[in-house]
Design a protein around this motif. Structure first.
Motif, PDB file in Angstrom:
ATOM      1  N   SER A  20       0.828  -1.208   0.000  1.00 39.68           N
ATOM      2  CA  SER A  20       0.000   0.000   0.000  1.00 39.68           C
ATOM      3  C   SER A  20       0.858   1.253   0.000  1.00 39.68           C
ATOM      4  CB  SER A  20      -0.930  -0.007   1.217  1.00 39.68           C
ATOM      5  OG  SER A  20      -1.763  -1.147   1.235  1.00 39.68           O
ATOM      6  N   GLN A  21       1.903   1.260   0.821  1.00 41.04           N
ATOM      7  CA  GLN A  21       2.792   2.414   0.883  1.00 41.04           C
ATOM      8  C   GLN A  21       3.543   2.607  -0.430  1.00 41.04           C
ATOM      9  OE1 GLN A  21       5.101   1.326   4.312  1.00 41.04           O
ATOM     10  NE2 GLN A  21       3.697   2.318   5.766  1.00 41.04           N
ATOM     11  N   LEU A  68       2.436   1.958  -3.472  1.00 37.35           N
ATOM     12  CA  LEU A  68       1.546   2.591  -4.451  1.00 37.35           C
ATOM     13  C   LEU A  68       1.160   4.017  -4.067  1.00 37.35           C
ATOM     14  CD1 LEU A  68      -0.896  -0.347  -5.329  1.00 37.35           C
ATOM     15  CD2 LEU A  68       0.905   0.606  -6.769  1.00 37.35           C
ATOM     16  N   SER A  69       1.370   4.384  -2.813  1.00 42.65           N
ATOM     17  CA  SER A  69       0.914   5.697  -2.346  1.00 42.65           C
ATOM     18  C   SER A  69       1.653   6.853  -3.003  1.00 42.65           C
ATOM     19  CB  SER A  69       1.064   5.796  -0.820  1.00 42.65           C
ATOM     20  OG  SER A  69       2.439   5.778  -0.447  1.00 42.65           O
ATOM     21  N   LEU A 123      -0.565   8.617  -5.254  1.00 46.37           N
ATOM     22  CA  LEU A 123      -1.748   9.203  -4.625  1.00 46.37           C
ATOM     23  C   LEU A 123      -1.690  10.729  -4.666  1.00 46.37           C
ATOM     24  CD1 LEU A 123      -4.302   8.808  -2.797  1.00 46.37           C
ATOM     25  CD2 LEU A 123      -2.752   8.845  -0.845  1.00 46.37           C
ATOM     26  N   TYR A 148      -0.200  16.017  -7.666  1.00 47.42           N
ATOM     27  CA  TYR A 148       0.486  14.737  -7.801  1.00 47.42           C
ATOM     28  C   TYR A 148       1.998  14.942  -7.663  1.00 47.42           C
ATOM     29  CZ  TYR A 148      -3.798  12.629  -9.701  1.00 47.42           C
ATOM     30  OH  TYR A 148      -5.073  12.158  -9.881  1.00 47.42           O
ATOM     31  N   TYR A 191      -5.971   0.267 -10.296  1.00 50.49           N
ATOM     32  CA  TYR A 191      -5.603   1.121  -9.164  1.00 50.49           C
ATOM     33  C   TYR A 191      -6.223   2.501  -9.354  1.00 50.49           C
ATOM     34  CZ  TYR A 191      -2.991   4.159  -6.058  1.00 50.49           C
ATOM     35  OH  TYR A 191      -2.658   5.099  -5.114  1.00 50.49           O
ATOM     36  N   PRO A 209      -6.156   6.095  -8.220  1.00 52.87           N
ATOM     37  CA  PRO A 209      -5.236   6.933  -7.443  1.00 52.87           C
ATOM     38  C   PRO A 209      -5.936   7.894  -6.488  1.00 52.87           C
ATOM     39  CG  PRO A 209      -5.353   7.686  -9.721  1.00 52.87           C
ATOM     40  CD  PRO A 209      -6.126   6.405  -9.663  1.00 52.87           C
ATOM     41  N   HIS A 251      -7.110   5.713  -3.712  1.00 49.83           N
ATOM     42  CA  HIS A 251      -6.069   4.798  -3.224  1.00 49.83           C
ATOM     43  C   HIS A 251      -6.686   3.416  -2.956  1.00 49.83           C
ATOM     44  CE1 HIS A 251      -2.100   3.851  -1.944  1.00 49.83           C
ATOM     45  NE2 HIS A 251      -2.392   3.676  -0.679  1.00 49.83           N
ATOM     46  N   GLN A 252      -7.376   2.910  -3.964  1.00 47.25           N
ATOM     47  CA  GLN A 252      -8.060   1.620  -3.864  1.00 47.25           C
ATOM     48  C   GLN A 252      -7.716   0.747  -5.057  1.00 47.25           C
ATOM     49  OE1 GLN A 252     -12.257   2.437  -3.619  1.00 47.25           O
ATOM     50  NE2 GLN A 252     -12.180   3.159  -1.507  1.00 47.25           N
TER      51      GLN A 252
END
Length: 543
Positions: free
Chosen positions: A167-168, A170-171, A174, A186, A218, A220, A223-224
């Motif tokens: 998760s971190q 891909l963040s 975000l 962004y 994904y 953005p 964040h899912q």
């Protein structure tokens, strides 16, 4: 004494008072509700190297049944030379995603190293030319770690990637909502702040904690990860030379440009901007991944078309790039691991140093030919037609792509040398395959809309993915459908929205979205009204 309108049409005024319609003076036609300049299509066709001349016209007895027809005079020499190189569909796929590794490509490892050490990317500098030396940074331990950590990781830990670290990781994609800033911010740039590049993932079973095997989108902003397909099978043969890296990876990431999200603003530059944006995203992910014990490896060439269906993509999506990733240890991000990983390169350097002055037999370095337009690689005329159809889809809107292509040796001309459109032959019957298979309406609302379409368009059956205008509908038909639909479903529908949602499936999604938004607004209004009533009761109690 009656009012006349300047429509831009050609007509002949008859003695009995009627006007005979003769056509357009400017070659503008109306197809399926769209006004189209035929010259724009002809200009786009002229950009293809296999087209010597072209004429586009509209044919059909009724306004709603008209279709665009393209008459093409191809370059016969190009067709003939290409026919000698005919390949099977499988070979064509391989050539498309894995370019020919023989002609113009260095294969000898020593020659490849020589080419690399020549630094061909640097511009040659005259020794007599003046220059300005800039201040170099101090290569301390912290800076060296940044250089070492960002690289291609080809070996991964067999342990699954922890969900928190994934998760971190891909963040970094975000966006942040910042006070006083009107748009989300962004960490990477995008043309026009449109961010049309989408990220899709394939997660292997039991390789990321808490995630089932399958394909995901994904999102953005939220964040899912949105599950798309639960089919956890992607064959490693698609990765050809990189199948070992794929076998050890825990997940794959695919960067796909949604051209519909950028073309209205940037036109033919849209795809180039998508490639730039994807490059920025890859760089951001590669630099941030090692901090979460995740390694990435860039994989460009493989048969993505074979797995497009697993992500639910449409014709507006274009594949750009991909990454393979998995869990790595902290030691893999350090200098000793980099030294060990470049042992093969050091061995080649030693061989190069020991090599005599006698030149090795090698393939000369050549620039691989490229072109903005596709060059024919197969023989039959049907391949040219499909290639032209695909070529136009990148140049003009879908509704402007002709339904039929007819190849001619030459265009018929009038005595004064102009194209004689009246002498063009009748086109072949359109045998274009539908974009999606027929899906019958199931729900009550789907059946209701389908029945209205059948009544207005006088067709036998309607599927939820059938395009209203492809079925012969025009703006007049759309008004009739709009009137009937408002009475039956009791919805305040916009004609423009119906125009933008030409299938039953997309129209119902829009209706449901509107209902959800109104429901949410109503709930908020009810809550606010309840709070106001509660405050009023408390004030009365105090009084």
């Amino acid at each position: 004494g009656e009012r006349l309108y300047r429509t831009g049409d050609l007509g002949r005024y008859l003695p009995d008072g009627n006007i005979e319609f003769l056509g357009r003076e400017d070659f503008q036609v109306k197809i399926r509700g769209h006004r189209i300049e035929l010259g724009e299509i002809e200009t786009a066709l002229a950009q293809h190297p296999a087209v010597r001349a072209s004429v586009v016209t509209a044919t059909g007895p009724q306004m709603g049944d008209k279709q665009l027809v393209a008459y093409i005079v191809p370059d016969r020499e190009l067709l003939t030379s290409a026919s000698e190189q005919q390949s099977s569909p499988e070979e064509q796929h391989h050539q498309e995603y894995m370019p020919d590794q023989e002609e113009g490509i260095l294969l000898d490892p020593i020659e490849r190293l020589k080419f690399k050490l020549s630094h061909p990317g640097f511009r040659p500098i005259d020794s007599h030319q003046t220059s300005v030396q800039l201040v170099k940074p101090e290569f301390n331990e912290e800076l060296i770690e940044k250089y070492v950590a960002r690289r291609s990781y080809r070996k991964f830990d067999s342990q699954p990637v922890p969900f928190v670290q994934f998760s971190q990781f891909l963040s970094c994609l975000l966006p942040a909502e910042l006070e006083g800033v009107p748009l989300p911010k962004y960490q990477y740039a995008s043309a026009g702040s449109l961010y049309p590049v989408q990220v899709y993932l394939y997660i292997k079973p039991n390789r990321v904690e808490g995630l089932a095997g399958g394909t995901y989108y994904y999102h953005p902003a939220l964040h899912q990860l949105i599950p798309l397909s639960a089919d956890p099978t992607i064959d490693d043969s698609l990765y050809t030379d990189n199948h070992e890296i794929f076998d050890g990876a825990s997940f794959a990431m695919y960067f796909v440009g949604q051209l519909d999200a950028i073309t209205p603003m940037y036109g033919e530059w849209s795809k180039e901007f998508c490639f730039l944006e994807a490059g920025l995203m890859v760089q951001l992910l590669e630099t941030s991944a090692p901090a979460h014990q995740i390694g990435l490896c860039q994989i460009g060439g493989f048969n993505f078309d074979a797995i497009r269906h697993k992500f639910g993509l449409n014709k507006g999506h274009v594949y750009i790039h991909s990454l393979l990733g998995g869990r790595i240890s902290v030691t893999q991000t350090k200098l000793p691991a980099l030294v060990q990983g470049t042992s093969d390169l050091r061995f080649l350097l030693e061989l190069l140093q020991e090599e005599t002055e006698q030149e090795r037999d090698s393939v000369p370095v050549q620039q691989v030919a490229s072109s903005s337009a596709p060059i024919l690689t197969e023989k039959p005329e049907s391949v040219l037609i499909e290639e032209l159809r695909s070529f136009l889809q990148d140049k003009i809107p879908a509704y402007m792509v002709p339904s039929t292509f007819t190849l001619l040796d030459s265009l018929p001309l009038t005595p004064n040398g102009k194209v004689n459109r009246q002498a063009l032959p009748q086109p072949d019957v359109v045998s274009h395959k539908p974009e999606k298979a027929f899906v019958a309406p199931q729900s009550e609302i789907e059946q209701t809309i389908a029945a209205i379409w059948q009544e207005v368009l006088q067709v036998d059956k309607v599927g939820i993915h059938d395009n209203f205008f492809d079925l012969g509908g025009n703006s007049v038909h759309l008004i009739r459908v709009h009137s009937k639909l408002r009475q039956i479903v009791n919805e305040e529908l916009s004609v423009i929205k119906m125009f933008e949602c030409p299938t039953i499936d997309t129209l119902i999604k829009y209706i449901n979205q509107e209902q959800d938004q109104r429901s949410s607004l109503q709930q908020s209004s009810d809550r606010a009204q309840t709070r106001r009533a509660s405050r009023a009761r408390r004030r009365r109690g105090r009084d």
